[in-house]
Design an enzyme around this catalytic site. Structure first.
Site, mmCIF file in Angstrom:
data_model
loop_
_atom_site.group_PDB
_atom_site.id
_atom_site.type_symbol
_atom_site.label_atom_id
_atom_site.label_comp_id
_atom_site.label_asym_id
_atom_site.label_seq_id
_atom_site.Cartn_x
_atom_site.Cartn_y
_atom_site.Cartn_z
ATOM 1 N N GLY A 51 0.747 -1.115 -0.011
ATOM 2 C CA GLY A 51 0.104 -0.043 -0.022
ATOM 3 C C GLY A 51 0.768 1.317 -0.061
ATOM 4 O O GLY A 51 0.288 2.493 0.391
ATOM 5 N N GLY A 52 2.118 1.089 -0.539
ATOM 6 C CA GLY A 52 2.684 2.489 -0.633
ATOM 7 C C GLY A 52 3.379 2.800 0.791
ATOM 8 O O GLY A 52 4.110 4.011 0.598
ATOM 9 N N ARG A 93 -2.426 -13.221 -4.491
ATOM 10 C CA ARG A 93 -4.040 -12.948 -4.306
ATOM 11 C C ARG A 93 -4.739 -12.488 -5.329
ATOM 12 O O ARG A 93 -3.878 -12.275 -6.397
ATOM 13 C CB ARG A 93 -4.230 -12.202 -3.111
ATOM 14 C CG ARG A 93 -3.704 -10.909 -3.457
ATOM 15 C CD ARG A 93 -4.134 -9.549 -2.458
ATOM 16 N NE ARG A 93 -3.272 -8.735 -2.289
ATOM 17 C CZ ARG A 93 -3.366 -7.537 -3.201
ATOM 18 N NH1 ARG A 93 -3.900 -7.692 -3.956
ATOM 19 N NH2 ARG A 93 -2.008 -6.658 -2.936
ATOM 20 N N HIS A 122 4.182 1.183 -14.182
ATOM 21 C CA HIS A 122 3.934 0.083 -13.388
ATOM 22 C C HIS A 122 3.024 -0.932 -14.294
ATOM 23 O O HIS A 122 1.701 -0.639 -14.714
ATOM 24 C CB HIS A 122 2.969 0.612 -12.149
ATOM 25 C CG HIS A 122 2.690 -0.821 -11.303
ATOM 26 N ND1 HIS A 122 2.788 -0.731 -10.002
ATOM 27 C CD2 HIS A 122 1.711 -1.728 -11.569
ATOM 28 C CE1 HIS A 122 2.348 -1.933 -9.621
ATOM 29 N NE2 HIS A 122 1.551 -2.479 -10.509
ATOM 30 N N GLU A 127 4.172 -8.066 -10.486
ATOM 31 C CA GLU A 127 4.502 -6.703 -10.732
ATOM 32 C C GLU A 127 5.636 -6.239 -11.189
ATOM 33 O O GLU A 127 6.913 -6.703 -10.569
ATOM 34 C CB GLU A 127 4.016 -5.573 -9.595
ATOM 35 C CG GLU A 127 2.701 -5.790 -8.907
ATOM 36 C CD GLU A 127 2.212 -4.894 -7.757
ATOM 37 O OE1 GLU A 127 0.968 -4.907 -7.733
ATOM 38 O OE2 GLU A 127 3.115 -4.478 -7.027
ATOM 39 N N HIS A 162 1.571 6.177 -4.425
ATOM 40 C CA HIS A 162 1.959 5.036 -4.636
ATOM 41 C C HIS A 162 0.785 4.010 -4.786
ATOM 42 O O HIS A 162 1.032 2.796 -4.564
ATOM 43 C CB HIS A 162 3.135 4.543 -4.034
ATOM 44 C CG HIS A 162 4.331 5.564 -3.883
ATOM 45 N ND1 HIS A 162 5.125 5.371 -5.007
ATOM 46 C CD2 HIS A 162 4.824 5.978 -3.047
ATOM 47 C CE1 HIS A 162 6.162 6.363 -4.889
ATOM 48 N NE2 HIS A 162 6.114 6.817 -3.598
#
Ligand code: ADP
Length: 664
Positions: free
Chosen positions: A164-165, A292, A208, A275, A235
């Site tokens: 979560g940045g 997930r 991204h 990612e 982010h």
């Protein structure tokens, strides 16, 4: 297939899983906290079990209570959704240890990818390209500083347990390194209870791009194209799309194969996302793997025509993947916009509150709305302030983007500030339309994305005044209908005597604007700033059918906590009705109720000037046609002045008193 599953989550993802489970004939069990007693996911599930107080740590993160809920309801498997316990290896282990199937990968795979530095070490061994960086165990500050110098500034400090940045800091030179390290560690400790850091080369304006992978228990692993999630704030993703624009098939294939190798390196099972950062030269680097289903999985579903939740359930049951790599066909383009109760103008601050009004665009094969809330629901500070995911599809990127913009204007939310206008600005910004994306998009185009819509008040305010007038007239009629024996029901009588010109003072953009409306048959002549417009309109429910000089529009008109909103197809106009005194036709909220219904005599005043009255408070008694009639307040307000005293004769339509509405 399972007979019954429990979904250890809340909100839209629980609703999403229920949808597929139901289609497969699988019964569902939801869980809920005190804050979610009447939530949509609870209403949609076949059964729901209470698991504790509103804070997630006392409910949605309580493994023991979730396992008990599964035992009590006879569920065979547990779907973790995303967030909460979805990437918690101990939870996955607790599920299997208690005899439930965990709908996700093994606890070992989750563990390996749970630490960004362990993940990077594994990926290095599997020959997956990594951003140059330091992922070793030693956390000595001097060691990290030396690593940063070797890598070369700017560098990015990242919490190895991050997500979560959080716990991330960009460091531009060595002088600020120590401070940045301290604050990143503090944030990481507070968020994850773990302040270990890794250091990475900070890439300039990368994209991204992430790859959806799927693996079964038979050792088969495939990828389902990629998603571009470059457009982010703090982010965190805002708009995602699939496939990634300007990505040639060679690169797509190379990234896809690297992602599959990454999954196989940890003997992965189920849905996962690898990612990557893609730099400006077209080189890609592994960033992390999410073990997930992702928030943005719907865009992949729409371009591949597959249901990934169905795949998850089948794989968890031991079935092989239903499609082979060669048979994955990409068709069209999809976008997802995350609609949040948050204030973009205030650093995207989450907004708590009741969603008094919710109108989503109509769903079709082109438009999908995944949500976990309905009108009247509350967005609480306990959870993510996501209202919905708006997902659109079309044959080409250009057409899908048009649909996104159009659907955003049709998404109307009352009761909370949202990021809808901001998302609209993003979707219509030229660099976005051209597909020039990077993780710096929002910072690089602040002027385009943080602007307010330019409102043409000369067109919008006359329509707003008409909407308000129709709304008031409807309220009057409702009150009259509630008391059929009242002479006030004779709408025509007082209407005949009412002045034809209705003046309304609307406060919009911090200024008062006076609009005059004169009814002429079915039409209204509106005058604003000396300019005349002919309008016609009808208000049914929230829908205002508006015609302005031959231009017809379907709008939505709602009363909000602090005024009114008229949604035009081009955007929203917010305003308040103010009480500026404009002579004998001075408009008031509920004004018509304060007029004499017919010729008569004032008998008695029942309240005094300055008194605050509630809706329904009797104000004065009048005698007309040998009957007494009590005039009552329709809104909360202060009595300002009586225009007549007991014994005075009044003409039908005359204003009896002024009542300053407290809401205005
Ligand atoms: P988290 O797990 O907290 O979401 P990630 O490692 O997934 O963190 O990174 C989140 C975002 O941070 C990326 O999408 C990207 O925008 C930015 N980012 C991460 N690593 C780098 C890097 N090395 N250089 C530039 N930007 C980066």
């Amino acid at each position: 297939m399972f007979n019954k599953i429990l979904i250890a989550n809340r909100g839209e993802i629980t609703c999403r899983v229920i949808r597929t489970a139901r289609a497969l004939g699988v019964a569902t069990v939801a869980i809920y906290s005190d804050a979610d007693r009447d939530a949509l996911h609870v209403r949609q599930a076949d059964e729901a079990i209470y698991v504790g107080a509103a804070p997630a740590s006392e409910s949605y993160l309580r493994t023991d209570r979730i396992i008990s809920a599964a035992q009590a309801t006879g569920a065979e498997a547990i779907h973790p959704g995303y967030g909460f316990l979805a990437e918690n290896a101990d939870f996955a282990r607790a599920c299997t240890d208690n005899g439930f199937v965990f709908i996700g990968p093994s606890a070992e795979a989750i563990e390996m990818m749970g630490s960004k530095s362990t993940a990077k070490r594994i990926m290095k061994q599997a020959s997956i390209p990594l951003v140059p960086g330091y992922h070793d165990k030693s956390q000595d500050a001097a060691r990290l500083r030396t690593a940063a110098r070797t890598i070369g500034y700017p560098v990015l400090l990242k919490a190895t347990a991050g997500g979560g940045g959080k716990g991330m800091r960009i460091v531009h030179d060595e002088t600020t390194f120590d401070d940045a390290l301290d604050s990143a560690k503090r944030e990481a400790l507070a968020s994850f209870g773990d302040d270990r850091m890794l250091v990475e080369k900070y890439l300039d304006r990368p994209r991204h791009v992430e790859v959806q992978v799927f693996c079964d228990n038979q050792g088969k692993a495939i990828y389902l194209a990629e998603r571009d999630c470059s457009v982010q704030r703090r982010h965190q993703k805002l708009i995602e799309e699939a496939p990634a624009p300007h990505l040639d098939s060679k690169l797509r294939h190379a990234m896809g194969q690297a992602a599959v190798r990454a999954a196989q390196a940890i003997a992965y099972r189920g849905a996962g996302t690898v990612e990557f950062l893609l730099d400006q030269s077209g080189q890609f680097y592994f960033m992390e793997m999410n073990t997930r289903l992702q928030v943005e999985h719907p865009v992949t579903e729409l371009i591949t025509g597959q249901d990934l939740v169905e795949w998850q359930l089948r794989v968890a049951c031991g079935e092989p993947l239903p499609v082979s790599q060669e048979n994955i066909r990409l068709h069209g383009h999809a976008f997802e916009a995350r609609i949040y109760a948050e204030d973009p103008a205030n650093d995207f601050l989450p907004q708590a509150g009741t969603l008094t009004f919710l109108q989503a665009p109509e769903e079709s094969r082109y438009v999908r709305v995944d949500t976990g809330v309905s009108a009247g629901d509350e967005i609480t500070m306990h959870y993510d302030p996501l209202i919905a995911k708006l997902i659109v599809w079309d044959e080409s990127r250009e057409r899908a983007l048009n649909r996104l913009a159009l659907s955003l204007t049709a998404y109307r939310v009352g009761g909370s500030i949202t990021n809808i206008d901001f998302l609209y600005n993003l979707a219509t910004a030229t660099p976005f339309i051209e597909g020039h994306l990077s993780t710096h998009f929002v910072e690089d185009h602040r002027d385009l994305v943080f602007r307010n819509r330019e409102q043409d008040l000369t067109r919008e305010l006359p329509a707003a005044a008409l909407a308000l007038l129709l709304h008031e007239q409807r309220k009057d009629k409702q009150v009259q209908a509630a008391d059929p024996f009242s002479p006030w029901i004779h709408v025509n009588a007082w209407r005949l005597n009412e002045p034809h010109i209705h003046r309304r003072t609307l406060r919009c953009q911090q200024q008062d604007h006076v609009i005059e409306l004169e009814q002429q048959g079915e039409k209204y002549r509106a005058v604003y700033k000396g300019r005349q417009t002919w309008l016609a309109g009808s208000l049914q429910g929230d829908t205002l059918q508006l015609e302005s000089e031959g231009h017809r529009q379907r709008c939505t008109f709602i009363a909000t906590q602090d005024g009114y909103t008229l949604y035009f197809p081009q955007g929203a106009c917010h305003f308040q009705a103010t009480l500026a005194n404009l002579g004998e036709t001075a408009p008031r909220e509920g004004d018509a109720a304060l007029r004499a219904p017919m010729n008569g005599t004032v008998i008695r005043l029942l309240v005094t000037v300055g008194e605050v009255v509630e809706p329904g408070t009797p104000l004065l008694i009048m005698e007309a046609m040998k009957m007494e009639h009590t005039v009552k307040a329709r809104c909360t307000g202060t009595v300002e002045v009586f225009h007549f005293q007991p014994g005075d004769r009044v003409d039908g339509g005359a204003l009896l008193l002024d009542l300053r509405s407290v809401n205005s």
